[in-house]
Design a protein around this motif. Structure first.
Motif, PDB file in Angstrom:
ATOM      1  N   ASP A  58     -56.679   7.764  17.837  1.00 14.10           N
ATOM      2  CA  ASP A  58     -55.617   8.105  18.795  1.00 14.10           C
ATOM      3  C   ASP A  58     -54.532   7.034  18.814  1.00 14.10           C
ATOM      4  O   ASP A  58     -53.331   7.349  18.893  1.00 14.10           O
ATOM      5  N   TYR A  59     -54.944   5.772  18.719  1.00 17.29           N
ATOM      6  CA  TYR A  59     -53.961   4.683  18.714  1.00 17.29           C
ATOM      7  C   TYR A  59     -53.105   4.739  17.442  1.00 17.29           C
ATOM      8  O   TYR A  59     -51.878   4.564  17.495  1.00 17.29           O
ATOM      9  N   SER A  60     -53.740   5.007  16.297  1.00 12.98           N
ATOM     10  CA  SER A  60     -52.977   5.119  15.046  1.00 12.98           C
ATOM     11  C   SER A  60     -52.000   6.291  15.103  1.00 12.98           C
ATOM     12  O   SER A  60     -50.844   6.180  14.652  1.00 12.98           O
ATOM     13  N   TYR A  61     -52.430   7.392  15.663  1.00 16.61           N
ATOM     14  CA  TYR A  61     -51.536   8.543  15.800  1.00 16.61           C
ATOM     15  C   TYR A  61     -50.367   8.227  16.718  1.00 16.61           C
ATOM     16  O   TYR A  61     -49.221   8.624  16.451  1.00 16.61           O
ATOM     17  N   GLN A  62     -50.634   7.496  17.783  1.00 13.93           N
ATOM     18  CA  GLN A  62     -49.563   7.111  18.690  1.00 13.93           C
ATOM     19  C   GLN A  62     -48.537   6.214  17.997  1.00 13.93           C
ATOM     20  O   GLN A  62     -47.326   6.374  18.178  1.00 13.93           O
ATOM     21  N   LYS A  63     -49.030   5.274  17.167  1.00 13.48           N
ATOM     22  CA  LYS A  63     -48.110   4.397  16.436  1.00 13.48           C
ATOM     23  C   LYS A  63     -47.287   5.187  15.424  1.00 13.48           C
ATOM     24  O   LYS A  63     -46.093   4.910  15.229  1.00 13.48           O
ATOM     25  N   GLN A  64     -47.871   6.182  14.781  1.00 17.30           N
ATOM     26  CA  GLN A  64     -47.123   7.006  13.845  1.00 17.30           C
ATOM     27  C   GLN A  64     -46.061   7.836  14.561  1.00 17.30           C
ATOM     28  O   GLN A  64     -44.944   8.012  14.047  1.00 17.30           O
ATOM     29  N   LEU A  65     -46.391   8.311  15.736  1.00 17.87           N
ATOM     30  CA  LEU A  65     -45.380   9.034  16.507  1.00 17.87           C
ATOM     31  C   LEU A  65     -44.214   8.121  16.891  1.00 17.87           C
ATOM     32  O   LEU A  65     -43.045   8.549  16.857  1.00 17.87           O
ATOM     33  N   GLU A  66     -44.549   6.890  17.256  1.00 17.14           N
ATOM     34  CA  GLU A  66     -43.481   5.933  17.579  1.00 17.14           C
ATOM     35  C   GLU A  66     -42.603   5.649  16.353  1.00 17.14           C
ATOM     36  O   GLU A  66     -41.370   5.565  16.474  1.00 17.14           O
ATOM     37  N   LEU A  67     -43.241   5.502  15.172  1.00 18.31           N
ATOM     38  CA  LEU A  67     -42.468   5.283  13.952  1.00 18.31           C
ATOM     39  C   LEU A  67     -41.589   6.490  13.630  1.00 18.31           C
ATOM     40  O   LEU A  67     -40.408   6.333  13.237  1.00 18.31           O
ATOM     41  N   LEU A  68     -42.140   7.682  13.794  1.00 17.94           N
ATOM     42  CA  LEU A  68     -41.356   8.888  13.561  1.00 17.94           C
ATOM     43  C   LEU A  68     -40.186   8.973  14.534  1.00 17.94           C
ATOM     44  O   LEU A  68     -39.060   9.383  14.151  1.00 17.94           O
ATOM     45  N   GLN A  69     -40.407   8.570  15.762  1.00 15.66           N
ATOM     46  CA  GLN A  69     -39.320   8.571  16.743  1.00 15.66           C
ATOM     47  C   GLN A  69     -38.229   7.582  16.346  1.00 15.66           C
ATOM     48  O   GLN A  69     -37.024   7.884  16.495  1.00 15.66           O
ATOM     49  N   LYS A  70     -38.621   6.436  15.826  1.00 17.38           N
ATOM     50  CA  LYS A  70     -37.615   5.458  15.367  1.00 17.38           C
ATOM     51  C   LYS A  70     -36.807   6.001  14.186  1.00 17.38           C
ATOM     52  O   LYS A  70     -35.578   5.816  14.109  1.00 17.38           O
ATOM     53  N   VAL A  71     -37.475   6.678  13.251  1.00 17.59           N
ATOM     54  CA  VAL A  71     -36.766   7.251  12.106  1.00 17.59           C
ATOM     55  C   VAL A  71     -35.786   8.324  12.575  1.00 17.59           C
ATOM     56  O   VAL A  71     -34.625   8.389  12.101  1.00 17.59           O
ATOM     57  N   ARG A  72     -36.222   9.156  13.496  1.00 18.02           N
ATOM     58  CA  ARG A  72     -35.312  10.169  14.023  1.00 18.02           C
ATOM     59  C   ARG A  72     -34.133   9.543  14.743  1.00 18.02           C
ATOM     60  O   ARG A  72     -32.986  10.039  14.645  1.00 18.02           O
ATOM     61  N   ARG A  73     -34.387   8.473  15.469  1.00 17.76           N
ATOM     62  CA  ARG A  73     -33.293   7.784  16.143  1.00 17.76           C
ATOM     63  C   ARG A  73     -32.323   7.184  15.122  1.00 17.76           C
ATOM     64  O   ARG A  73     -31.098   7.205  15.324  1.00 17.76           O
ATOM     65  N   GLY A  74     -32.872   6.670  14.007  1.00 19.16           N
ATOM     66  CA  GLY A  74     -32.001   6.146  12.950  1.00 19.16           C
ATOM     67  C   GLY A  74     -31.155   7.242  12.323  1.00 19.16           C
ATOM     68  O   GLY A  74     -29.958   7.044  12.046  1.00 19.16           O
ATOM     69  N   VAL A  75     -31.757   8.413  12.112  1.00 23.89           N
ATOM     70  CA  VAL A  75     -31.003   9.543  11.573  1.00 23.89           C
ATOM     71  C   VAL A  75     -29.894   9.938  12.529  1.00 23.89           C
ATOM     72  O   VAL A  75     -28.741  10.228  12.119  1.00 23.89           O
ATOM     73  N   ALA A  76     -30.187   9.932  13.817  1.00 23.75           N
ATOM     74  CA  ALA A  76     -29.160  10.282  14.811  1.00 23.75           C
ATOM     75  C   ALA A  76     -28.046   9.242  14.827  1.00 23.75           C
ATOM     76  O   ALA A  76     -26.845   9.606  14.944  1.00 23.75           O
TER      77      ALA A  76
END
Length: 278
Positions: free
Chosen positions: A31-49
């Motif tokens: 669950d912790y690893s999945y949470q970190k991956q979601l945070e990384l995905l959120q950062k990538v999306r923010r970079g795209v924006a």
């Protein structure tokens, strides 16, 4: 000294690693690893924006510069029509400077657009990986939970679980204490019977004392029986002496021979062996 410190450090790390292994729950780790991956995905999306926002800003600047360039071109054409060649030249010079800026902005725009496409593709790939990891995570968690439940059930049936182990140890301790008390009671009975332990009430007697009492009682009976036999034998001897006294006279000073035999049981009666005192 350095070798000792290295060994101590290695030992501490080994103990800490073992403690962490016992405390670690794979489901929580997933669950912790999945949470970190979601945070990384959120950062990538923010970079795209952010890249898309910069690209959009460049597009607005390009539109403004192109509008100004078109306006300067019209102004130069009007000045030239009015015979003001100097104004027309100045307008064209400004238009050329704006055109250079437009070229630079278009280059930046292409760069940002290419970066945005890369980030968008990376975000899509990361999203797919996160989704796959989520599915795998849930599968592993379900499998781990099922295995854990099966292990607990097996331990409960086999009696090696912690709770059942405590119950088994309690039963074993109770049995050991019971056996110890039984052995102690048997040992005390044996010691009291052998006379090694005294009975404060004075009621119980050991085997030796009972045997001595029995022998003492038997000796008294035998002595009484011998006394009675001696009395009977003495009475018979005296009667025979009286009957034969008229024919034969015994010399003076000489005692009859049977008298000592009659006296012997009495002497034995006076000093009987004291078996009861031993």
């Amino acid at each position: 000294m350095s070798g000792v410190m290295k060994r101590m450090g290695m030992l501490f790390r080994a103990k800490a690693n073992k403690a962490l292994d016992r405390a670690e729950d794979p489901r929580e780790t997933l669950d912790y690893s999945y949470q970190k991956q979601l945070e990384l995905l959120q950062k990538v999306r923010r970079g795209v924006a952010d890249v898309a926002t910069s690209r959009k800003r460049l597009e607005l600047q390009l539109g403004q510069l192109q509008s100004q360039s078109s306006k300067l071109e019209d102004q130069g054409r009007k000045a030239l029509a009015l015979g003001r060649e100097d104004l027309a030249r100045e307008a064209l010079s400004r238009r050329a400077a704006l055109q250079q800026q437009v070229t630079d902005l278009e280059t930046q725009h292409q760069t940002l657009q290419s970066e945005e496409e890369k980030l968008t593709l990376a975000a899509q790939r990361l999203q797919a990986k996160v989704d796959a990891f989520r599915t795998k995570k849930e599968t592993i968690k379900a499998t781990y939970t099922a295995a854990q439940a099966q292990t607990r059930i097996g331990e409960a049936f086999s009696g090696i679980s912690e709770e059942m182990g405590d119950v088994g140890l309690a039963i074993q301790r109770a049995e050991d204490k019971t056996a110890q008390l039984q052995a102690r009671a048997g040992a005390i009975d044996e010691l009291m019977a052998s006379g090694a332990l005294d009975d404060p009430t004075g009621m119980a007697k050991d085997d030796i004392a009972a045997e001595l009492d029995r022998l003492s009682g038997g000796t008294d009976v035998e002595l009484e029986l011998q006394r009675m036999k001696a009395e009977l034998a003495g009475g018979s001897t005296q009667q025979q002496a009286i009957e034969g006294g008229g024919a034969q006279q015994q010399p003076q000073g000489q005692q009859p021979q049977q008298a000592p035999q009659a006296q012997q049981p009495q002497n034995q009666q006076q000093t009987p062996p004291d078996f009861g005192k031993h």
